[in-house]
Design a protein around this motif. Structure first.
Motif, mmCIF file in Angstrom:
data_model
loop_
_atom_site.group_PDB
_atom_site.id
_atom_site.type_symbol
_atom_site.label_atom_id
_atom_site.label_comp_id
_atom_site.label_asym_id
_atom_site.label_seq_id
_atom_site.Cartn_x
_atom_site.Cartn_y
_atom_site.Cartn_z
ATOM 1 N N MET A 1 0.706 -1.274 -0.074
ATOM 2 C CA MET A 1 -0.117 -0.154 0.178
ATOM 3 C C MET A 1 0.960 1.250 0.065
ATOM 4 N N LYS A 2 0.689 2.087 -0.981
ATOM 5 C CA LYS A 2 1.390 3.306 -0.985
ATOM 6 C C LYS A 2 0.855 4.598 -0.422
ATOM 7 N N ILE A 3 1.526 5.247 0.123
ATOM 8 C CA ILE A 3 0.739 6.590 1.016
ATOM 9 C C ILE A 3 1.216 7.848 -0.133
ATOM 10 N N ILE A 4 0.301 8.459 -0.703
ATOM 11 C CA ILE A 4 0.457 9.513 -1.590
ATOM 12 C C ILE A 4 -0.061 10.940 -1.103
ATOM 13 N N ALA A 5 0.517 12.037 -0.789
ATOM 14 C CA ALA A 5 0.440 13.120 -0.553
ATOM 15 C C ALA A 5 0.046 14.016 -1.632
ATOM 16 N N GLU A 6 -0.845 14.696 -1.662
ATOM 17 C CA GLU A 6 -1.392 15.409 -2.885
ATOM 18 C C GLU A 6 -1.249 17.065 -2.709
ATOM 19 N N ILE A 7 -0.379 17.519 -3.042
ATOM 20 C CA ILE A 7 -0.227 18.985 -3.079
ATOM 21 C C ILE A 7 -1.408 19.542 -3.730
ATOM 22 N N VAL B 1 6.068 9.548 3.305
ATOM 23 C CA VAL B 1 5.261 9.333 2.159
ATOM 24 C C VAL B 1 5.808 8.521 1.022
ATOM 25 N N ASP B 2 5.109 8.094 0.230
ATOM 26 C CA ASP B 2 5.923 7.136 -1.042
ATOM 27 C C ASP B 2 5.774 8.061 -2.093
ATOM 28 N N ALA B 3 4.856 9.044 -2.272
ATOM 29 C CA ALA B 3 4.715 9.557 -3.519
ATOM 30 C C ALA B 3 4.008 11.144 -3.201
ATOM 31 N N ILE B 4 4.290 11.852 -4.274
ATOM 32 C CA ILE B 4 3.783 13.230 -4.131
ATOM 33 C C ILE B 4 3.307 13.708 -5.677
ATOM 34 N N THR B 5 2.085 14.204 -5.474
ATOM 35 C CA THR B 5 1.228 14.755 -6.861
ATOM 36 C C THR B 5 0.881 15.889 -6.720
ATOM 37 N N PHE B 6 0.611 16.514 -7.725
ATOM 38 C CA PHE B 6 0.433 17.967 -8.251
ATOM 39 C C PHE B 6 -0.949 17.719 -9.003
ATOM 40 N N GLN B 7 -1.777 19.053 -9.147
ATOM 41 C CA GLN B 7 -2.976 18.909 -10.193
ATOM 42 C C GLN B 7 -2.719 19.856 -11.138
ATOM 43 N N GLY C 1 -8.546 -1.490 7.162
ATOM 44 C CA GLY C 1 -9.341 -2.599 7.216
ATOM 45 C C GLY C 1 -9.856 -3.128 6.010
ATOM 46 N N PHE C 2 -9.957 -2.239 5.001
ATOM 47 C CA PHE C 2 -10.659 -2.459 3.566
ATOM 48 C C PHE C 2 -9.347 -2.812 2.580
ATOM 49 N N GLU C 3 -8.077 -2.703 3.159
ATOM 50 C CA GLU C 3 -7.030 -3.149 2.198
ATOM 51 C C GLU C 3 -6.872 -2.253 0.703
ATOM 52 N N PRO C 4 -7.048 -0.848 0.787
ATOM 53 C CA PRO C 4 -6.778 -0.079 -0.356
ATOM 54 C C PRO C 4 -5.719 -0.329 -0.896
ATOM 55 N N SER C 5 -5.449 -0.244 -2.090
ATOM 56 C CA SER C 5 -3.993 -0.411 -3.076
ATOM 57 C C SER C 5 -3.056 0.947 -2.605
ATOM 58 N N ALA C 6 -3.629 2.086 -2.387
ATOM 59 C CA ALA C 6 -2.981 3.259 -2.026
ATOM 60 C C ALA C 6 -3.899 4.033 -0.997
ATOM 61 N N LEU C 7 -3.292 5.144 -0.341
ATOM 62 C CA LEU C 7 -4.073 6.043 0.523
ATOM 63 C C LEU C 7 -3.666 7.480 -0.077
ATOM 64 N N ASN D 1 2.865 19.459 9.210
ATOM 65 C CA ASN D 1 3.268 19.344 10.419
ATOM 66 C C ASN D 1 2.934 17.958 10.783
ATOM 67 N N ASP D 2 1.528 17.449 10.148
ATOM 68 C CA ASP D 2 1.188 16.169 10.871
ATOM 69 C C ASP D 2 1.384 14.958 9.835
ATOM 70 N N VAL D 3 1.695 15.450 8.983
ATOM 71 C CA VAL D 3 1.998 14.307 7.775
ATOM 72 C C VAL D 3 2.933 13.219 7.883
ATOM 73 N N GLU D 4 4.169 13.461 8.800
ATOM 74 C CA GLU D 4 4.993 11.997 9.345
ATOM 75 C C GLU D 4 4.335 11.397 10.338
ATOM 76 N N GLU D 5 3.395 12.051 11.242
ATOM 77 C CA GLU D 5 2.890 11.237 11.987
ATOM 78 C C GLU D 5 1.734 10.190 11.454
ATOM 79 N N TYR D 6 0.912 10.846 10.562
ATOM 80 C CA TYR D 6 0.105 9.950 10.021
ATOM 81 C C TYR D 6 0.799 8.806 9.119
ATOM 82 N N SER D 7 1.780 9.220 8.334
ATOM 83 C CA SER D 7 2.495 8.210 7.541
ATOM 84 C C SER D 7 3.064 7.232 8.459
#
Length: 250
Positions: free
Chosen positions: A1-7, A30-36, A185-191, A213-219
Motif C-alpha cells: 500500500m502506497k501513501i500518496i500526499a497530494e499538493i 510518504v511514498d509519492a507526491i502529486t500535483f494537480q 481494514g478494507f485494504e486499499p491499494s493506496a491512500l 506538520n502532521d504528515v509524518e505522524e500519519y504516514s
C-alpha cells in the motif's frame, strides 16, 4: 500500500509555496507526491488558485522527488499536456472525478503505459463498471466529495474491487482525518490525502487536507498499523503468551 500526499492546488499558483511543500514532503515517509493540473479554461487568473505553475517548476520538482527515491504523479485534466509531463518521467497519473468518462484523456494516458488512478467521486457503480471494461492499466480511487461521515462508505472499496477486478485506492475528503486508519481494514491499494502548508494563505483543499506538520505522524502510524491486517490465514504460533503470566488471559 502506497501513501500518496497530494499538493493539488494548495500552492495557489506560488512557485515558492509549491517548492516548500515538495521539500517538506520528501523529508517524510510518504511514498509519492502529486500535483494537480486542471483544464485550460480553469486558469483565468481571477483568483490565486487559478494561476498556473510553469513547466520548469514541475521539471525541477519531479527531479527533487526522484532524487529522494519517491514517486511523482500528476492529476491531469489537459490532454495536450500528457506528452510533456510524460517526457518529464512522471511515474503515474490521476484523473479527477468528473473525468471518469473523458475517453480522449483516458485513452491518451493508457498509451503512456503508466499506471492511472481514476477517481470515482461523482460516479455510479454502473459507470465504474463500464470504464473498467474499457481500460486496463488503472486503479480506481474510492472517495466522496462531501463531509458527511456516512457518505465515506468505506465498504465501497471492497465492492468496487470485487466487481471490477481492479485495485482500489482511497482518497480522503473527510474533515475527520482519522478515517484513514479505519480505511486500512478494507485494504486499499493506496491512500491519497491532500496536504497544506502553515501559511495564512488560502488552501483550495483545506479542511480535508492534512497539515504538513502532521504528515509524518500519519504516514508512520498508517504504515505501522497496516502490519496488523495480516494475511487472513490463521496459524498456530505456539505458546507465545502463557495464561499464568500477569495481566494475560486466554
Amino acid at each position: 500500500m502506497k501513501i500518496i500526499a497530494e499538493i493539488g492546488l494548495n500552492h495557489c499558483g506560488s512557485i515558492k509555496r509549491g517548492m516548500e511543500l515538495v521539500v517538506d514532503l520528501i523529508n517524510t515517509s510518504v511514498d509519492a507526491i502529486t500535483f494537480q493540473v486542471r483544464e485550460k479554461e480553469f486558469y483565468n487568473q481571477t483568483h490565486p488558485r487559478k494561476y498556473e505553475l510553469p513547466f520548469s517548476f514541475y521539471k525541477e520538482a519531479i527531479e527533487i522527488i526522484h532524487k529522494e527515491n519517491k514517486l511523482a504523479g500528476i492529476a491531469i485534466a489537459q490532454v495536450e499536456k500528457v506528452e510533456i509531463f510524460n517526457e518529464m518521467r512522471i511515474d503515474f497519473w490521476k484523473t479527477l472525478s468528473w473525468d471518469l468518462n473523458n475517453i480522449d484523456l483516458q485513452n491518451k494516458l493508457q498509451k503512456t503505459n503508466k499506471n492511472v488512478f481514476v477517481s470515482t467521486g461523482v460516479s455510479s457503480m454502473e459507470e465504474i463498471l463500464e470504464v473498467s471494461k474499457k481500460l486496463n492499466k488503472i486503479e480506481f480511487i474510492h472517495t466522496q466529495l462531501n463531509y458527511s461521515l456516512e457518505d465515506v462508505n468505506l465498504k465501497a472499496i471492497q465492492t468496487i474491487r470485487e466487481l471490477t477486478k481492479k485495485p482500489v485506492a482511497f482518497g480522503l475528503h473527510s474533515k475527520e482525518h482519522k478515517v484513514l486508519y479505519t480505511t486500512l481494514g478494507f485494504e486499499p491499494s493506496a491512500l491519497f490525502f491532500y496536504v497544506k502548508d502553515n501559511t495564512d494563505g488560502e488552501h483550495p483543499d483545506d479542511e480535508h487536507a492534512i497539515s504538513i506538520n502532521d504528515v509524518e505522524e500519519y504516514s508512520l502510524c498508517l504504515k505501522e498499523i497496516s502490519l496488523s491486517i495480516g494475511t487472513g490465514i490463521k496459524r498456530a504460533l505456539g505458546n507465545v503468551l502463557h495464561p499464568e503470566d500477569d495481566n494475560v488471559s486466554a
